[in-house]
Design an enzyme around this catalytic site. Sequence first.
Site, mmCIF file in Angstrom:
data_model
loop_
_atom_site.group_PDB
_atom_site.id
_atom_site.type_symbol
_atom_site.label_atom_id
_atom_site.label_comp_id
_atom_site.label_asym_id
_atom_site.label_seq_id
_atom_site.Cartn_x
_atom_site.Cartn_y
_atom_site.Cartn_z
ATOM 1 N N LYS A 1 11.522 56.526 -7.976
ATOM 2 C CA LYS A 1 12.940 56.353 -7.660
ATOM 3 C C LYS A 1 13.226 54.991 -7.029
ATOM 4 O O LYS A 1 14.221 54.340 -7.344
ATOM 5 C CB LYS A 1 13.414 57.491 -6.756
ATOM 6 C CG LYS A 1 13.342 58.829 -7.469
ATOM 7 C CD LYS A 1 13.861 59.956 -6.637
ATOM 8 C CE LYS A 1 13.391 61.298 -7.175
ATOM 9 N NZ LYS A 1 13.757 61.540 -8.579
ATOM 10 N N GLU B 1 27.011 65.596 -15.446
ATOM 11 C CA GLU B 1 28.172 65.405 -16.338
ATOM 12 C C GLU B 1 29.511 65.703 -15.652
ATOM 13 O O GLU B 1 30.569 65.350 -16.168
ATOM 14 C CB GLU B 1 28.012 66.261 -17.595
ATOM 15 C CG GLU B 1 27.881 67.725 -17.265
ATOM 16 C CD GLU B 1 27.550 68.596 -18.476
ATOM 17 O OE1 GLU B 1 27.143 68.068 -19.510
ATOM 18 O OE2 GLU B 1 27.707 69.821 -18.328
ATOM 19 N N GLN B 2 29.438 66.342 -14.469
ATOM 20 C CA GLN B 2 30.695 66.600 -13.731
ATOM 21 C C GLN B 2 31.095 65.429 -12.832
ATOM 22 O O GLN B 2 32.052 65.532 -12.069
ATOM 23 C CB GLN B 2 30.559 67.849 -12.881
ATOM 24 C CG GLN B 2 30.344 69.133 -13.680
ATOM 25 C CD GLN B 2 30.469 70.356 -12.780
ATOM 26 O OE1 GLN B 2 31.543 70.913 -12.622
ATOM 27 N NE2 GLN B 2 29.363 70.759 -12.194
ATOM 28 N N THR C 1 26.236 63.516 -6.392
ATOM 29 C CA THR C 1 26.337 63.343 -7.844
ATOM 30 C C THR C 1 26.120 64.693 -8.528
ATOM 31 O O THR C 1 25.312 65.508 -8.086
ATOM 32 C CB THR C 1 25.333 62.298 -8.366
ATOM 33 O OG1 THR C 1 24.001 62.720 -8.023
ATOM 34 C CG2 THR C 1 25.584 60.920 -7.767
ATOM 35 N N LEU C 2 26.877 64.905 -9.610
ATOM 36 C CA LEU C 2 26.900 66.219 -10.265
ATOM 37 C C LEU C 2 26.647 66.106 -11.763
ATOM 38 O O LEU C 2 27.170 66.903 -12.537
ATOM 39 C CB LEU C 2 28.274 66.867 -10.033
ATOM 40 C CG LEU C 2 28.694 67.088 -8.581
ATOM 41 C CD1 LEU C 2 30.186 67.330 -8.490
ATOM 42 C CD2 LEU C 2 27.920 68.250 -7.971
ATOM 43 N N ASP D 1 18.987 57.343 -10.431
ATOM 44 C CA ASP D 1 18.528 56.030 -9.938
ATOM 45 C C ASP D 1 19.414 54.914 -10.495
ATOM 46 O O ASP D 1 19.722 53.943 -9.787
ATOM 47 C CB ASP D 1 17.072 55.788 -10.342
ATOM 48 C CG ASP D 1 16.151 56.852 -9.769
ATOM 49 O OD1 ASP D 1 16.482 57.394 -8.696
ATOM 50 O OD2 ASP D 1 15.119 57.140 -10.392
ATOM 51 N N THR E 1 16.399 61.441 -17.339
ATOM 52 C CA THR E 1 15.458 60.950 -16.329
ATOM 53 C C THR E 1 15.895 59.582 -15.805
ATOM 54 O O THR E 1 16.117 58.658 -16.575
ATOM 55 C CB THR E 1 14.034 60.815 -16.917
ATOM 56 O OG1 THR E 1 13.779 61.917 -17.762
ATOM 57 C CG2 THR E 1 13.004 60.747 -15.810
ATOM 58 N N ASN F 1 6.133 54.746 -9.380
ATOM 59 C CA ASN F 1 5.341 55.720 -10.142
ATOM 60 C C ASN F 1 5.282 55.290 -11.587
ATOM 61 O O ASN F 1 6.310 54.891 -12.148
ATOM 62 C CB ASN F 1 6.003 57.113 -10.145
ATOM 63 C CG ASN F 1 6.042 57.755 -8.778
ATOM 64 O OD1 ASN F 1 5.132 57.578 -7.970
ATOM 65 N ND2 ASN F 1 7.098 58.500 -8.520
HETATM 66 O O1 RIB Z 1 14.265 59.673 -10.649
HETATM 67 C C1 RIB Z 1 13.368 59.574 -11.714
HETATM 68 C C2 RIB Z 1 12.007 59.243 -11.220
HETATM 69 O O2 RIB Z 1 11.527 60.317 -10.459
HETATM 70 C C3 RIB Z 1 10.991 59.005 -12.296
HETATM 71 O O3 RIB Z 1 10.895 57.669 -12.670
HETATM 72 C C4 RIB Z 1 9.708 59.543 -11.690
HETATM 73 O O4 RIB Z 1 8.776 58.548 -11.424
HETATM 74 C C5 RIB Z 1 10.134 60.270 -10.437
HETATM 75 O O5 RIB Z 1 9.777 59.576 -9.323
HETATM 76 NA NA NA Z 2 17.355 57.680 -19.810
#
Ligand code: RIB
Ligand code: NA
Length: 310
Positions: free
Chosen positions: A41, A225-226, A222-223, A256, A252, A12
């Site tokens: 992702k 900051e925890q 996964t959590l 990943d 963001t 994306n």
């Molecule tokens: O996990 C983050 C991603 O989720 C972003 O890069 C966006 O494209 C969405 O797919």
């Molecule tokens: Na970032």
Amino acid sequence: MNISVTVVGSCNTDLISYVPRLPKQGETIQGSRFSMGFGGKGANQCVMAARLGAKAAMVAKVGADTFGENFIKNFKDNGINRDFVTVTDQSTTGVAPICVEEAGQNSIVIVPGANLLLSEEDVYAAKSLITSSKVVICQLEINPQTTLAALKLAKKFGVLTIFNPAPGLANLDTEFYTYSDIICPNETEAEILTGLPVKSIEDAKMAANILLKRGCGKVIITLGEQGSVIATTDTSEVKHVPAQKVKVVDTTGAGDAFIGSLAFYLAENPHLGLEESVRRATILAGISVQSPGTQTSMPWASELDPKILS
Ligand code: RIB
Ligand code: NA
């Protein structure tokens, strides 16, 4: 083919607006900054693994447009094998308009476009690549049937499968569990999968045990900051791995960064074991939240203390 990590997943183009807060329904607000970047992702996880030094490959579909062309170039720039990144003129390259608010939290709209045209046939066409990899990673930003076909093919040939059930999908076919060696949702996805609230570490431990019983070998939730919790069929103890405190700029793609790093360790440094790999992947995800953007915030091996890599 000498590839260690293959990702079958999404591309994306991220269209990121930085805003003081997320807009309410019907409201127009003004953002302070805009940036465009490579995301999705699947692509993010592949890029993270590659930047750490994994020999990585991507199986994906992009549109016959500028975004798609740039995507293929981006894979090349990150040293990623793109023999099975195909181009379609039947749809547009996936896009993700994203808002990031002041505290670094985000909300995302995805228009998958070409991602949904990645088919089971495309997976079978990449059979030699998938079955000779050490680790295969899948998510849910492509057609779920395509994801399942990839997990099945990999597992049948003894390739370690990591499944990131993101974005969350309720009533996931149980086959997704049985063909995943490791399933790795975040707290929100774990809530969707189990129907239980996952806020605390204790909640996550309970959810992890429920997911484990559905047939996968290992569960990592996964959590943020925890940190995360790890449940495996080898022991009844669910381990908590804490995260270090960092100054959050943009979360963001942090998930990943975590999964791409985890795949790198499991493929290239299997002697570390799962818990240590998770601990290090948490540190790398923590680095990514300290700068803006998705792939732009993922570190390269050369920028890191070599001790974290081997
Ligand atoms: O996990 C983050 C991603 O989720 C972003 O890069 C966006 O494209 C969405 O797919
Ligand atoms: Na970032």
